[in-house]
Design an enzyme around this catalytic site. Sequence first.
Site, PDB file in Angstrom:
ATOM      1  N   ARG A 119      18.887  30.087  71.544  1.00 12.48           N
ATOM      2  CA  ARG A 119      19.456  30.859  70.446  1.00 12.48           C
ATOM      3  C   ARG A 119      20.576  31.767  70.972  1.00 12.48           C
ATOM      4  NH1 ARG A 119      20.142  30.864  65.000  1.00 12.48           N
ATOM      5  NH2 ARG A 119      19.501  32.780  63.983  1.00 12.48           N
TER       6      ARG A 119
ATOM      7  N   THR B  66      24.383  23.110  59.819  1.00 15.66           N
ATOM      8  CA  THR B  66      23.301  23.071  60.827  1.00 15.66           C
ATOM      9  C   THR B  66      22.836  21.622  60.945  1.00 15.66           C
ATOM     10  OG1 THR B  66      22.689  25.355  60.457  1.00 15.66           O
ATOM     11  CG2 THR B  66      21.003  24.005  61.445  1.00 15.66           C
TER      12      THR B  66
ATOM     13  N   ASN C 185      25.551  28.090  62.447  1.00 20.82           N
ATOM     14  CA  ASN C 185      25.312  28.833  61.210  1.00 20.82           C
ATOM     15  C   ASN C 185      26.101  28.273  60.032  1.00 20.82           C
ATOM     16  OD1 ASN C 185      23.863  30.665  59.728  1.00 20.82           O
ATOM     17  ND2 ASN C 185      25.423  32.245  59.892  1.00 20.82           N
TER      18      ASN C 185
ATOM     19  N   GLU D  12      26.634  33.197  63.999  1.00 21.87           N
ATOM     20  CA  GLU D  12      25.196  33.432  63.919  1.00 21.87           C
ATOM     21  C   GLU D  12      24.859  34.920  63.807  1.00 21.87           C
ATOM     22  OE1 GLU D  12      22.914  30.590  63.212  1.00 21.87           O
ATOM     23  OE2 GLU D  12      23.941  29.844  64.976  1.00 21.87           O
TER      24      GLU D  12
ATOM     25  N   ASP E 143      22.965  36.183  60.918  1.00 18.63           N
ATOM     26  CA  ASP E 143      21.508  36.043  60.778  1.00 18.63           C
ATOM     27  C   ASP E 143      20.770  37.338  61.117  1.00 18.63           C
ATOM     28  OD1 ASP E 143      21.389  33.504  59.770  1.00 18.63           O
ATOM     29  OD2 ASP E 143      21.012  32.517  61.674  1.00 18.63           O
TER      30      ASP E 143
ATOM     31  N   SER F  31      15.935  33.519  63.146  1.00 21.42           N
ATOM     32  CA  SER F  31      16.336  32.217  62.617  1.00 21.42           C
ATOM     33  C   SER F  31      15.264  31.681  61.677  1.00 21.42           C
ATOM     34  CB  SER F  31      16.503  31.250  63.790  1.00 21.42           C
ATOM     35  OG  SER F  31      16.719  29.937  63.332  1.00 21.42           O
ATOM     36  N   SER F  32      15.665  30.690  60.866  1.00 23.72           N
ATOM     37  CA  SER F  32      14.691  29.963  60.042  1.00 23.72           C
ATOM     38  C   SER F  32      14.496  28.545  60.554  1.00 23.72           C
ATOM     39  CB  SER F  32      15.188  29.876  58.596  1.00 23.72           C
ATOM     40  OG  SER F  32      15.412  31.149  58.075  1.00 23.72           O
TER      41      SER F  32
ATOM     42  N   GLY G 271      19.351  23.833  56.550  1.00 30.51           N
ATOM     43  CA  GLY G 271      19.238  24.308  55.176  1.00 30.51           C
ATOM     44  C   GLY G 271      19.044  25.805  55.047  1.00 30.51           C
ATOM     45  N   GLY G 272      19.437  26.554  56.072  1.00 25.03           N
ATOM     46  CA  GLY G 272      19.362  28.011  55.982  1.00 25.03           C
ATOM     47  C   GLY G 272      17.932  28.457  55.711  1.00 25.03           C
TER      48      GLY G 272
END
Length: 579
Positions: free
Chosen positions: A116, A390, A410, A429, A432, A461-462, A481-482
């Site tokens: 990340r 993504t 992102n 990013e 986020d 993050s998701s 997909g966020g």
Amino acid sequence: MPVIMFSRTPNTKRPRHGAFSLSRRLLRGLALCLVLFSLAAQAADGPGRNAIASAHPAATAAGHEILAAGGNAFDAAVAVSAALAVVEPYSSGIGGGGFWLIHRAEDGFTTMIDGRERAPLAAHRDMYLDAEGEVIPRASVDGPLSAGIPGEPAALAHLAGTYGRLPLAESLVPAIRLAEEGFAVDAHYRRMAGFRLEALRASEDATRLFLRGANVPEEGTVIRQLELAATLRALAERGHDGFYKGEVAEKLVNGVRAGGGIWSLQDLADYEIVERDPVHGEYRGITVTAAAPPSSGGMVLVEALNILEGYDLQQMDAATRTHVIVEAMRRAYRDRAEYLGDPDYVDMPLSRLTHPQYAAGLRAGIRLDRATPSSLLPGVVDTTPKGEDTTHFSIIDGDGNRVAATLSINYPFGAAWVVPGTGVLLNDEMDDFSAKPGVPNVYGLVGAEANAIEPGKRMLSSMTPTFLDDGERIAVVGTPGGSRIISMVLLAALEFSEGRDAKAMVERRRFHHQFLPDAIQFEPLAFDDALQLELQSRGHELQPLDSSYGNMHVVIWDLEKRRVEAASDGRGVGKAEVR
Ligand code: DON
């Protein structure tokens, strides 16, 4: 790494030895034989074929090319990641980061490589706020100030060096070739570039590389990225340091600073991946292994599944079933907003949040006939998520090694800014992070203190790369997909739990609730009229979406049938292939 020869028929003949007559040397030999035997036996337990599902045919082909050259799933993951970095510039890249959830068949070792992005050391909590303390629109989304320190190059070097069989340089060959030879613009590229046109125009290099005449290129236009090829070569030749130190690092820092960013050479030199224990859960006999913080994915997924464990979903009518899934999503996303952040910076009650008894307490607050307004749950604020960029890929190799990787820069085309002379498209990013407690980011996600900006911190993050294992089948799952990533993986896990195949998992019509905004979003055709009325009568606000979302890629290994299957989401242009 030992090279394991795959044999389809398990070796059942054990060598016989009279233990008492063995010398130490023989004993050592025997031990070695046993190790080799057990490796071969485990290899023989693999599916025997290689399956890859990714968001682009050229990336799937790159992975198979590396497997055919003697690589394992981890080498293939390097090849697929790097290829996606070239052919899906709007989704992920070496200017971004991601999570690689991996499982090594030979010893059953599972870990998550956390690549990340990190906040630059000069970042600070209020860096996106104006003098009045209001969030400056777009500051965390467009241009170099929105970019975290990339993690993908470090992750690829680590994957190859620690888990692969082939040198990093070999696994990067297909991506370098794709960057030099180019790829053709398709309709999806055009949509993404159109969406980010203004921001791309602000970067000279992005305009030259990704646009034509400062406009969206026509379909079929070939996009070549020679500077990116050179940067990938530096990574191939010098490994981690080829990106984070020396000439590339200097160009990156100078370029970013000239464009208004705050990176330093120290930021790049300090960047390290972290191996983290994935989040584990159990749902109706399925072992769930998913992304750990700084992704919220595994925690939200496991908490929601724990809540749902108490219901017999298959026996419920469609409205009640949808209702309780939504209520589970609402509660798990609330906890995301409240508690989660970078584990190296914040203490999180992770074991409580993923404990079945905690879920039982939440379940007790769910009424079957009535939605719980999010405002009645303690916590944070609101808006609407998006997310067509993504990327995710899933791999199982013939030996049973597996990789679920979700990678990102992102927003579509990230920060829409290419660092001059490097071909590196920057991520955005930093968005986020929670720029201000309670103020939603581009996905409508709100956060609290735990996800505030701090120097060197990883943004929450998701992304939810996940393994599902019910003892008979193992699925490798994930999607972009966020904020909706986690609810998509949840719905896919429920499909899996009901015995459905990879195709059904990716095709399933989707709906989503993320605590705030307090509304159910759903794809066209996900809910029929009767179901919509029924949900509204229980107090749910409905937000029909005018287009579908997500781009899920699933590989399933059926241990009993000794078969692998792979499926790529029809909503995207990806390709699933078993060889
Ligand atoms: O890490 C995250 O959660 C986001 N940066 C992911 C963004 C994403 O999935 C965008 N697209 N569809």
